[in-house]
Design an enzyme around this catalytic site. Structure first.
Site, PDB file in Angstrom:
ATOM      1  N   SER A 115       0.879  -1.491  -0.267  1.00  0.00           N
ATOM      2  CA  SER A 115       0.232   0.367   0.371  1.00  0.00           C
ATOM      3  C   SER A 115       0.763   1.287   0.036  1.00  0.00           C
ATOM      4  O   SER A 115       0.513   2.019  -0.854  1.00  0.00           O
ATOM      5  CB  SER A 115      -0.666  -0.039   0.906  1.00  0.00           C
ATOM      6  N   CYS A 116       1.787   0.989   0.568  1.00  0.00           N
ATOM      7  CA  CYS A 116       2.771   2.744   0.666  1.00  0.00           C
ATOM      8  C   CYS A 116       3.900   2.261   0.682  1.00  0.00           C
ATOM      9  O   CYS A 116       4.490   3.525   1.066  1.00  0.00           O
ATOM     10  CB  CYS A 116       2.141   3.064   2.246  1.00  0.00           C
ATOM     11  N   GLY A 117       4.678   1.083  -0.091  1.00  0.00           N
ATOM     12  CA  GLY A 117       5.671   0.475  -0.066  1.00  0.00           C
ATOM     13  C   GLY A 117       6.724   0.413   1.625  1.00  0.00           C
ATOM     14  O   GLY A 117       5.557   0.106   2.484  1.00  0.00           O
TER      15      GLY A 117
END
Length: 270
Positions: A115-117
């Site tokens: 989702s966000c690294g």
């Protein structure tokens, strides 16, 4: 361990135009390696989608589960069903119930990573997890490594046909190649090899792994977790790969070519 493998063909033939500097044009046929999405479900939970060559899928999933530390080599039966679809291959694997806590924990971290690294200290710890020490002893010397290097090409039919596949080989202490798996992905090829060995109950027997790729830290981790006594790669390593190998006590040979090999100065060979 039970594997139901319904994977497809690994080759496709296409026609290209061969263009030369002098203006020449020639139609030629080329064999191409297949690369398809392989969606892996563990115990009904969607876990990962790998881009892989559609062969030896049961070996791939077993090796991948071992590398992800979802199971250990003595965790009992491992049931895999593969289903070919128009979009790729869906693999439904059943892990032992004892694996559920590890599976749920890894799914949670993989969800946050996608989702966000890689976010925060907790995920950094998951990315570089502690490795066990390699307790197996290598019995292969430099002559065995050169012998295996000379023989590897003859065990790479997919690469011979396409020029686009990596190989991972299990080599005996005397340099004889015992088993090879190929894939367009170097990680996949190694997972297939480790999975095939686990499925047959084989261990490294003092031999080594030979890979036709560069040596990244993930390749080192897969080797260490399989208790490989020596990792040999044809291309160069990353700095982190050499550090991880040293921490685990696993000898590392890199840039292995027919005229010379590089052995880490902190490692030894018989």
């Amino acid at each position: 361990m039970i594997v139901h493998d319904e994977s497809g063909a690994a080759l496709t033939e296409l026609t290209f135009e061969r263009l030369t500097p002098d203006g020449g044009v020639e139609a030629i046929d080329r064999m191409l390696a297949e690369e398809v999405p392989v969606a892996i479900e563990f115990n009904g939970i969607g876990y990962a989608v790998l881009m892989a060559t559609p062969s030896d899928i049961g070996d791939l999933v077993l090796g991948f589960a071992l590398a992800e530390r979802l199971i250990g080599p003595t965790d009992g039966t491992f049931d895999v069903d593969t289903h070919r679809t128009a979009q790729g291959i869906v693999v439904r694997a059943t892990l032992p119930q004892a694996s559920m806590p590890a599976l749920i924990e890894r799914v949670r971290h993989r969800a946050s990573e996608s989702s966000c690294g890689i976010c925060g200290i907790e995920n950094l710890e998951q990315a570089i997890r502690p490795l066990p020490r390699v307790t197996t002893q290598v019995r292969a010397d430099r002559a065995a490594i050169f012998r295996a290097l000379d023989a590897l090409a003859a065990h790479q039919p997919l690469n011979a046909a396409t020029g686009a596949a990596h190989a991972a080989a299990w080599v005996s202490p005397d340099g004889a190649i015992r088993l090879v798996r190929e894939d367009v992905g170097r990680h996949n090829a190694f997972d297939k090899l480790i999975g095939a060995m686990a499925l047959s109950g084989a261990d490294w027997e003092g031999g080594f792994a030979l890979l036709s790729s560069r040596c990244s830290y993930e390749i080192v981790e897969k080797a260490v977790l399989s208790q490989c006594p020596l990792l040999v790669t044809i291309s160069a390593p990353t700095a982190l790969a050499t550090e991880r190998a040293a921490e685990a006590g696993m000898p590392l040979v890199v840039l292995a070519r027919s005229d010379a090999i590089l052995l880490r100065s902190s490692a030894t060979l018989p």
